[in-house]
Design a protein around this motif. Sequence first.
Motif, short mmCIF file in Angstrom:
data_model
loop_
_atom_site.label_atom_id
_atom_site.label_comp_id
_atom_site.label_asym_id
_atom_site.label_seq_id
_atom_site.Cartn_x
_atom_site.Cartn_y
_atom_site.Cartn_z
N GLN A 180 0.81 -1.22 0.00
CA GLN A 180 0.00 0.00 0.00
C GLN A 180 0.84 1.26 0.00
OE1 GLN A 180 -2.23 -0.42 3.61
NE2 GLN A 180 -3.73 -1.83 2.73
N SER A 181 2.06 1.17 0.53
CA SER A 181 2.89 2.37 0.67
C SER A 181 4.24 2.22 -0.01
CB SER A 181 3.08 2.70 2.16
OG SER A 181 3.52 1.56 2.88
N TYR A 182 5.09 1.32 0.47
CA TYR A 182 6.41 1.13 -0.13
C TYR A 182 6.29 0.78 -1.61
CZ TYR A 182 8.02 0.59 4.75
OH TYR A 182 8.29 0.75 6.09
N GLY A 183 5.35 -0.10 -1.92
CA GLY A 183 5.18 -0.51 -3.31
C GLY A 183 4.85 0.65 -4.22
N LYS A 184 3.93 1.50 -3.77
CA LYS A 184 3.55 2.66 -4.59
C LYS A 184 4.72 3.63 -4.73
CE LYS A 184 -1.47 2.84 -3.88
NZ LYS A 184 -1.65 1.48 -3.37
N ILE A 185 5.47 3.83 -3.66
CA ILE A 185 6.61 4.75 -3.70
C ILE A 185 7.67 4.23 -4.67
CG2 ILE A 185 8.58 5.59 -2.36
CD1 ILE A 185 6.63 5.92 0.01
N CYS A 186 7.97 2.95 -4.62
CA CYS A 186 8.99 2.39 -5.52
C CYS A 186 8.55 2.47 -6.98
CB CYS A 186 9.29 0.95 -5.12
SG CYS A 186 10.23 0.79 -3.58
#
Length: 405
Positions: free
Chosen positions: A145-151
Motif C-alpha cells: 500500500q505504501s512502499y510498493g507505490k513509492i517504488c
Amino acid sequence: MHADTTAAHTHDVAAPEASEEDLEQQALSRIIHAFQTYAVEAEGEVARWEKNIRKLSPELRAMVPELNNKPGHARKCIMENASFFDGLVAAALADGPGQGLDVIGRLDNQSQTHRASPNDVDKVRYVLKNLVRDWSEEGAAERAQSYGKICTELRTSLGNLDGKDGGEQLRVLVPGAGIGRLCVDIASMGFHAQGNEFSYYMLLSSAYVLNHMEKAGQHTIYPWLHSNCNQMSDSDQLRQVHIPDRAPADILKASSSGSLSMVAGDFVEVYGDPKARETFHAVTTCFFIDTAHNIFEYLDVIWHVLKMGGHWINLGPLLYHWADAHTYLPTEEMSIELPLDQVEKAAKALGFHLVRKQMVPATFNVNPRSMLQTSYNCVFWTMVKVPRPHKKPTFQAAYGINRRP
C-alpha cells in the motif's frame, strides 16, 4: 551487508553540564536496558492477567477454561521475544565501538531488575509491530500500500536515468527509515538509498536486521502478544510471525549497482547542514512529514537536499505527532499543524512544483486479524524542485525558527 551509521541525537534532557556525548550514551544505555528487561516487564503484565482471572469464581472460570491456559502460553511467547531482543542487544554491543554504540561500561551499572519507564516499555513492544510491517510475509500487503507505490513512482520519475546521472549513481534519501525495508527495496532498484532515522529503537533494530539476518525465517516473534483488545481468539493474539521474509542481502542481489547507507540523527540537524545542499536526486517520505515540530522546516530541508529538478515522493497522513505533546510532557513542544491544502501552498512557496497527486488508503502497523482496522486516507504526491519564486535564504536561517520554545 553492514549499514553505515553515524552518531544519533535524542530528545533526552539532562543537566546542562552533561556533554552531548554523555547525553547520547545515557539515552542509549537506557534504551538497551529497556530491551534487556522486556521479559521482566512482560511478566508483570501476565501476572496482572492471572490476578484478575483468580478474582472470578470457579464456576465462571469453568465456562471458559482457556482463561486458565492463556498465561502459560503467553509466557512461552515472552521468552521467544526476549530471546530475540537478547540477540539484538548482543549484536549492538558487539558492533558498538564501530557504530558509535560504545556503552558497555555504562550497562554494567544497570540493574536487570531496574524498571524501564512505561514509555520505553511501549517503544520496545512497538519494535515488534514494525518488524512485522517491514520484514514479514504478513506485512507484505501493508507494504504494498505504501512502499510498493513509492517504488513504482520512483521508477517512473527516475527510471529513464537507469540508476545513473552522467555516470553518477542516483541518490535517494529516505527520512524516517525505521527498520530499513523501504531503503533496501530502493537500493535493489539500482539506486543508492540513504536512510535517516532518529530513534535508537529503530536504529538498533535496523542494524540487527541489515547486518545479522542472513536467511528467511531466521527468527520467530510474537508481535500481538500485548494487545488484549479486539482479538478474535487467543490463537490470533499469540500467533507467531517469522522474520525476515527475505534476507536483506538476497533482496539487494537483484541489482549489481544498488547500495545502501544509514545515517542516524535528527533530520533537520543532519540534512539542514550546508554540506548536504543538492546531494540527492530524490527524497521519499512515507508516514514521515507529520513527525515534524515545524513542517515548514521539513519542506525547507527537503528542498535544500534535492538537486534542481529532483523529485520528492510523499505518502502518508497528517497525524501530527507533537500536537498533543503538551498533555504528557513536562515542557511545551512546538507543533505547527497545517491542513493538507496549506502544506501544498507552503511547498509551492518554498520551491516545489506538483506533478502528480492522489489520495490512497493505507494502514500502518495494523494487525490484519484484529477486530479494529484503522486505515488512513493518505496523500500520495510527486513534487519537483524548482527555483524559488523569490530569492531568499533557507527558511530556518531567514526566520530563526526553533522547534522548541
